[in-house]
Design an enzyme around this catalytic site. Sequence first.
Site, mmCIF file in Angstrom:
data_model
loop_
_atom_site.group_PDB
_atom_site.id
_atom_site.type_symbol
_atom_site.label_atom_id
_atom_site.label_comp_id
_atom_site.label_asym_id
_atom_site.label_seq_id
_atom_site.Cartn_x
_atom_site.Cartn_y
_atom_site.Cartn_z
ATOM 1 N N LYS A 172 -8.127 -6.912 -16.379
ATOM 2 C CA LYS A 172 -7.776 -5.799 -16.980
ATOM 3 C C LYS A 172 -7.501 -5.404 -18.471
ATOM 4 C CE LYS A 172 -6.480 -1.445 -17.400
ATOM 5 N NZ LYS A 172 -6.852 -0.122 -17.049
ATOM 6 N N CYS A 177 -3.171 3.183 -23.281
ATOM 7 C CA CYS A 177 -3.746 1.795 -22.911
ATOM 8 C C CYS A 177 -4.398 1.327 -24.132
ATOM 9 C CB CYS A 177 -4.731 2.246 -21.738
ATOM 10 S SG CYS A 177 -3.620 2.742 -20.321
HETATM 11 N N1 LIG Z 1 -2.253 6.309 -18.557
HETATM 12 C C1 LIG Z 1 -3.397 5.674 -18.284
HETATM 13 O O1 LIG Z 1 -4.413 6.191 -18.012
HETATM 14 C C2 LIG Z 1 -3.317 4.355 -17.542
HETATM 15 C C3 LIG Z 1 -4.559 3.976 -16.884
HETATM 16 C C4 LIG Z 1 -4.555 2.649 -16.339
HETATM 17 C C5 LIG Z 1 -3.565 1.537 -16.597
HETATM 18 N N2 LIG Z 1 -2.155 2.331 -17.078
HETATM 19 C C6 LIG Z 1 -1.143 1.261 -17.172
HETATM 20 O O2 LIG Z 1 -0.167 1.873 -16.050
HETATM 21 C C7 LIG Z 1 1.153 1.714 -16.510
HETATM 22 C C8 LIG Z 1 1.801 3.034 -16.462
HETATM 23 O O3 LIG Z 1 1.233 3.901 -17.389
HETATM 24 P P1 LIG Z 1 1.399 5.433 -17.350
HETATM 25 O O4 LIG Z 1 0.370 5.918 -18.106
HETATM 26 O O5 LIG Z 1 1.389 6.016 -15.708
HETATM 27 O O6 LIG Z 1 2.777 5.444 -17.871
HETATM 28 P P2 LIG Z 1 3.793 6.833 -17.993
HETATM 29 O O7 LIG Z 1 4.860 6.525 -19.055
HETATM 30 O O8 LIG Z 1 3.121 8.013 -17.937
HETATM 31 O O9 LIG Z 1 4.756 6.497 -16.349
HETATM 32 C C9 LIG Z 1 5.582 5.559 -16.423
HETATM 33 C C10 LIG Z 1 6.840 6.192 -15.555
HETATM 34 O O10 LIG Z 1 7.770 5.424 -15.263
HETATM 35 C C11 LIG Z 1 9.172 5.727 -15.435
HETATM 36 N N3 LIG Z 1 9.740 4.510 -15.497
HETATM 37 C C12 LIG Z 1 9.919 3.825 -16.513
HETATM 38 N N4 LIG Z 1 11.099 2.808 -16.230
HETATM 39 C C13 LIG Z 1 11.302 2.795 -14.997
HETATM 40 C C14 LIG Z 1 12.336 2.351 -13.940
HETATM 41 N N5 LIG Z 1 12.765 1.324 -14.554
HETATM 42 N N6 LIG Z 1 12.617 2.837 -12.781
HETATM 43 C C15 LIG Z 1 11.629 4.051 -12.436
HETATM 44 N N7 LIG Z 1 10.963 4.557 -13.136
HETATM 45 C C16 LIG Z 1 10.857 4.098 -14.346
HETATM 46 C C17 LIG Z 1 9.111 6.530 -16.625
HETATM 47 O O11 LIG Z 1 10.133 7.473 -16.873
HETATM 48 C C18 LIG Z 1 7.574 7.211 -16.490
HETATM 49 O O12 LIG Z 1 7.717 8.277 -15.784
HETATM 50 C C19 LIG Z 1 0.851 0.908 -17.764
HETATM 51 O O13 LIG Z 1 1.162 -0.385 -17.788
HETATM 52 C C20 LIG Z 1 -0.421 1.541 -18.280
HETATM 53 O O14 LIG Z 1 -0.809 0.658 -19.276
HETATM 54 C C21 LIG Z 1 -2.296 3.588 -17.507
#
Ligand SMILES: NC(=O)c1ccc[n+]([C@@H]2O[C@H](COP(=O)([O-])OP(=O)(O)OC[C@H]3O[C@@H](n4cnc5c(N)ncnc54)[C@H](O)[C@@H]3O)[C@@H](O)[C@H]2O)c1
Length: 446
Positions: free
Chosen positions: A221, A275
């Site tokens: 990844k 990301c």
């Molecule tokens: N955004 C993308 O396009 C994408 C794509 C692939 C991978 N990722 C990876 O996925 C992961 C999440 O990314 P995202 O974009 O969804 O982030 P995001 O910030 O949109 O979502 C994360 C959510 O988790 C919640 N959260 C944080 N700590 C928490 C806890 N302890 N308990 C419950 N909820 C909690 C936050 O309030 C938030 O709503 C990251 O590691 C990112 O690198 C993201």
Amino acid sequence: MLQVLAGKIERAEANLAVIGLGYVGLPVACVFARAGFRVTGLEIKPARVDMINAGRCPIDGEEPGLPELLAEVVAARRLRASGDDQDLAEADVILIGVETPVDDRHRPQYTALSAACRSLGPVLKEGALVVVESTVAPGTMDRLVRPLLEETSGRRVNQGFYLGACPERVMPGKLLANLRAMSRVCGGSTPETAGVMIALYRHIVAADLDPADLVTAELVKTAENAYRDVQIAFANEVALICEAAGGDVWLVRELVNKSPSRQMHLPGAGVGGHCIPKDPWLLAYGARDEAEVRLIPAARAVNAGMPLHMAQLVAAALGEAGRPLAGARVGILGYSYLEDSDDIRNSPSEVLVARLRQLGAQVVVHDPWVREYRGELLDRLRGCDAAVLMVAHRTYRDLDLAALKSVLRTPILVDGRHVFSHQGAGRAGLSYYAVGVAPARDDKGL
Ligand SMILES: NC(=O)c1ccc[n+]([C@@H]2O[C@H](COP(=O)([O-])OP(=O)(O)OC[C@H]3O[C@@H](n4cnc5c(N)ncnc54)[C@H](O)[C@@H]3O)[C@@H](O)[C@H]2O)c1
């Protein structure tokens, strides 16, 4: 124990929980609910919990099918959001999709991931499968997630619970389509665990599901996103060279790509999102001072410099028009990091705006997808000395350049995304500047 879980997963009878209902967690929770699983989503933002439980999608950008699917699975009581850790106690499978940023020194910040593990550990059901979908540095599953879960649950991995890493590959704007169509690496704490993960993801993914171990999943990844960053940096560096050498990077790129096995990426005004700007650092962190990492930081520096280069282009364009940047009024088109998305994390526009203000410009911003910057575009740009295209939103691609010219005080268009052309801008009476295109070529009208 794993066989029992496998059977429940096969029949879609396992209780699922998703920790973190953001860009990744929310669509994942929805598609598993559609596949017949009962899904609980744990989220720390109360307003988000309320909105989801009311069947309303908290993502403002275009996400085809997601608002409808969310409303459907909430109404059918297949998905429920919660802020209470105790609701994880019944879960047979827990997917973790919390944010994993890096700090100012480019080291992973696992506050959210650690908090998620600490919420889960004390209520972790015997025989449950915990899968991290978040992107993490190589070694994080073994050094952080496993020990935290073992410590807080009192259970041992591969005895009392099972562990997996299945990094998400979605992109905002195509979340549901990507979830179904993109292959996934299913890294398990044992080969049998990886097999159960494949059975789980088969319910929602119509592409390859590749078994692997934990560190391979983490490496793949972070490497795939670092690859993209390095490729974009190469294109950006060639763009800068083209400007200096009197060339046009778009023509150069087209011709380079006629050479076998060349696929030069698109240069542009910067790289943003949650990301790509941080995943290369997560990969680099995996070296842990045992291997020298040189290319990845260099690529990051090139890409991080592009919004600053946009500021230089604006200053040069204004200079040619006899107007100093200090005191000029500059209109920025687009603030999210991606076209037709509301995601503003690590937005290149944020860097550009700060730079222009630092240099004394007055800056106005427009973005149809970002609440703070919505409004009528031409009204916003009225009286500006330059319009600077930072994001190729559809609204901008369809922009009437003659109408743009009529509201500007100084007719300058700076294009950071290759949306317009010299000819089109010239016909509308605009002076046109673009990333990767030497200003001298303007004079030739090419
Ligand atoms: N955004 C993308 O396009 C994408 C794509 C692939 C991978 N990722 C990876 O996925 C992961 C999440 O990314 P995202 O974009 O969804 O982030 P995001 O910030 O949109 O979502 C994360 C959510 O988790 C919640 N959260 C944080 N700590 C928490 C806890 N302890 N308990 C419950 N909820 C909690 C936050 O309030 C938030 O709503 C990251 O590691 C990112 O690198 C993201």
